[in-house]
Design a protein around this motif. Structure first.
Motif, PDB file in Angstrom:
ATOM      1  N   MET A   1      40.156  44.390  41.750  1.00  0.00           N
ATOM      2  CA  MET A   1      40.937  43.210  42.019  1.00  0.00           C
ATOM      3  C   MET A   1      40.856  42.067  40.747  1.00  0.00           C
ATOM      4  O   MET A   1      39.775  41.969  40.571  1.00  0.00           O
ATOM      5  N   ARG A   2      41.903  41.642  40.217  1.00  0.00           N
ATOM      6  CA  ARG A   2      41.818  40.776  39.254  1.00  0.00           C
ATOM      7  C   ARG A   2      42.443  39.398  39.847  1.00  0.00           C
ATOM      8  O   ARG A   2      43.249  39.238  40.745  1.00  0.00           O
ATOM      9  N   GLY A   3      41.632  38.429  39.477  1.00  0.00           N
ATOM     10  CA  GLY A   3      41.995  36.973  39.890  1.00  0.00           C
ATOM     11  C   GLY A   3      41.872  35.751  38.725  1.00  0.00           C
ATOM     12  O   GLY A   3      41.338  35.896  37.762  1.00  0.00           O
ATOM     13  N   LEU A   4      42.795  34.845  39.200  1.00  0.00           N
ATOM     14  CA  LEU A   4      42.818  33.614  38.264  1.00  0.00           C
ATOM     15  C   LEU A   4      42.471  32.436  38.998  1.00  0.00           C
ATOM     16  O   LEU A   4      42.821  32.298  40.222  1.00  0.00           O
ATOM     17  N   GLU A  31      37.520  40.335  39.558  1.00  0.00           N
ATOM     18  CA  GLU A  31      37.260  40.153  38.077  1.00  0.00           C
ATOM     19  C   GLU A  31      38.047  38.945  37.903  1.00  0.00           C
ATOM     20  O   GLU A  31      39.352  38.809  37.810  1.00  0.00           O
ATOM     21  N   LEU A  32      37.317  37.707  37.619  1.00  0.00           N
ATOM     22  CA  LEU A  32      37.800  36.394  37.729  1.00  0.00           C
ATOM     23  C   LEU A  32      37.902  35.766  36.458  1.00  0.00           C
ATOM     24  O   LEU A  32      37.125  35.727  35.485  1.00  0.00           O
ATOM     25  N   ALA A  52      52.949  37.139  35.969  1.00  0.00           N
ATOM     26  CA  ALA A  52      53.579  38.188  35.021  1.00  0.00           C
ATOM     27  C   ALA A  52      52.393  39.063  34.375  1.00  0.00           C
ATOM     28  O   ALA A  52      52.876  40.488  34.077  1.00  0.00           O
ATOM     29  N   GLY A  53      51.515  38.790  34.141  1.00  0.00           N
ATOM     30  CA  GLY A  53      50.287  39.800  33.900  1.00  0.00           C
ATOM     31  C   GLY A  53      49.631  40.641  34.748  1.00  0.00           C
ATOM     32  O   GLY A  53      48.667  41.431  34.555  1.00  0.00           O
ATOM     33  N   GLY A  54      50.099  40.570  35.890  1.00  0.00           N
ATOM     34  CA  GLY A  54      49.714  41.411  36.932  1.00  0.00           C
ATOM     35  C   GLY A  54      48.419  40.884  37.805  1.00  0.00           C
ATOM     36  O   GLY A  54      47.680  42.029  38.372  1.00  0.00           O
ATOM     37  N   VAL A  55      48.056  39.968  37.732  1.00  0.00           N
ATOM     38  CA  VAL A  55      46.841  39.393  38.544  1.00  0.00           C
ATOM     39  C   VAL A  55      47.324  39.552  40.054  1.00  0.00           C
ATOM     40  O   VAL A  55      48.343  39.464  40.342  1.00  0.00           O
TER      41      VAL A  55
END
Length: 313
Positions: A1-4, A31-32, A52-55
């Motif tokens: 999982m990707r996060g911001l 993954e932050l 837009a980058g798929g986060v």
């Protein structure tokens, strides 16, 4: 999982050490990447680009203004792709959206709830309000309400802290100095007769409207994330009727929105669960969304957007 993690470094109640601790905790589940807001509107850019980058998840650490920017960024990027989920960690002075979701007021406690929800895979859909082309999470206002926000923002630019006392003094100053001018706002609903001669409008996407410290302030107590928009309109700002309305706003309301009652009074107009409506002003009126002053407006179209956003909570 990707996060911001979108961080407002000027957030009222969050230190750099706290931010580091929260980021470390969130990294246990994803993954932050960290993004720091540098100017007004930067949260919008960070969230839009991340989406837009798929986060998968965007976490907003800041006050209601930061949350509003992030939400608008997410909604701007949703075309053609799944919108990332939103998680909110309170970092402002009031944090209405976080508290309306039922999350803890303190950043560490709220992060703990978010981590548990991520592990369980739980979330909820909430509606949003749309004012022309800008989304809001909990409230909008035209007239006295927004003019008070304008006063508070001016005071904060001079170095004043955002406190319940500052809002109270700003409200009294605005009301007695400028707040009782001749009303000129009109509420237009599809298929209904227009209501004119209004002095102030409060539009809610959920309840409460705001908080005074720990106390909930209700303008439209039945407003809910699961319904359309609610409106409380004051037809005049005469002192007796205004005091009557304020007293009702401060009164305790049941926890269940279905058990709550509307504001009452001869100078009050109430609307519940509206899908859309238009507000017109005879002269430009102060305008705010989610506690951010956005200048003056002569016309605003409001629309309810059901289930627009997935929130981790």
């Amino acid at each position: 999982m990707r996060g911001l993690l979108v961080v407002n470094p000027k957030a009222t109640t969050t230190s750099a050490r706290t931010r580091d601790v929260l980021a470390g905790a969130l990294r246990s589940e994803m993954e932050l990447t960290l993004g720091f807001t540098r100017r007004r509107g930067h949260g919008f850019d960070l969230a839009r680009d991340a989406a837009a980058g798929g986060v998968d998840v965007v976490v907003a650490l800041g006050g209601d203004g930061t949350v509003n920017e992030v939400v608008n960024g997410l909604m701007a990027a949703q075309q053609g792709a799944a919108t990332p989920a939103l998680a909110v960690v309170p970092g402002g002075s009031t944090n209405v959206f976080v508290r309306a979701l039922g999350l803890p007021r303190h950043a560490v406690d709220a992060t703990s709830v978010i981590l548990k929800a991520l592990r369980r895979g739980t979330s909820r859909r909430v509606s949003l309000g749309l004012a022309d082309d800008r989304y809001f999470t909990f409230c909008a206002g035209l007239g006295l309400d927004a003019a008070v926000v304008r006063r508070v923002e001016r005071a904060r630019r001079k170095g004043r802290r955002s406190t319940p006392g500052l809002y109270l003094r700003s409200t009294l100053g605005q009301y007695f100095v400028e707040g009782r001018r001749e009303p000129g706002i009109t509420l237009e609903e599809p298929g209904a007769e227009a209501v004119s001669g209004l002095a102030n409008l409060i539009i809610q996407n959920t309840a409460p409207w705001t908080y005074l410290g720990d106390r909930e302030i209700h303008a439209s107590p039945r407003a809910s994330f699961d319904r359309g928009l609610d409106v409380l309109a004051l037809q005049a700002l005469h002192l007796p009727s205004t005091l009557h309305t304020v007293t009702q706003m401060l009164a305790h309301q049941p926890d269940d929105p279905d058990e709550r009652g509307d504001m009452t009074g001869k100078k009050i107009t109430v609307r519940h669960d509206l899908a859309e409506f238009v507000v017109r002003c005879a002269t430009p009126q102060a305008f705010q969304l989610d506690g951010d002053y956005l200048g003056e407006r002569e016309k605003v179209k409001f629309t309810a957007v059901p289930g627009a956003l997935r929130v981790i909570c």
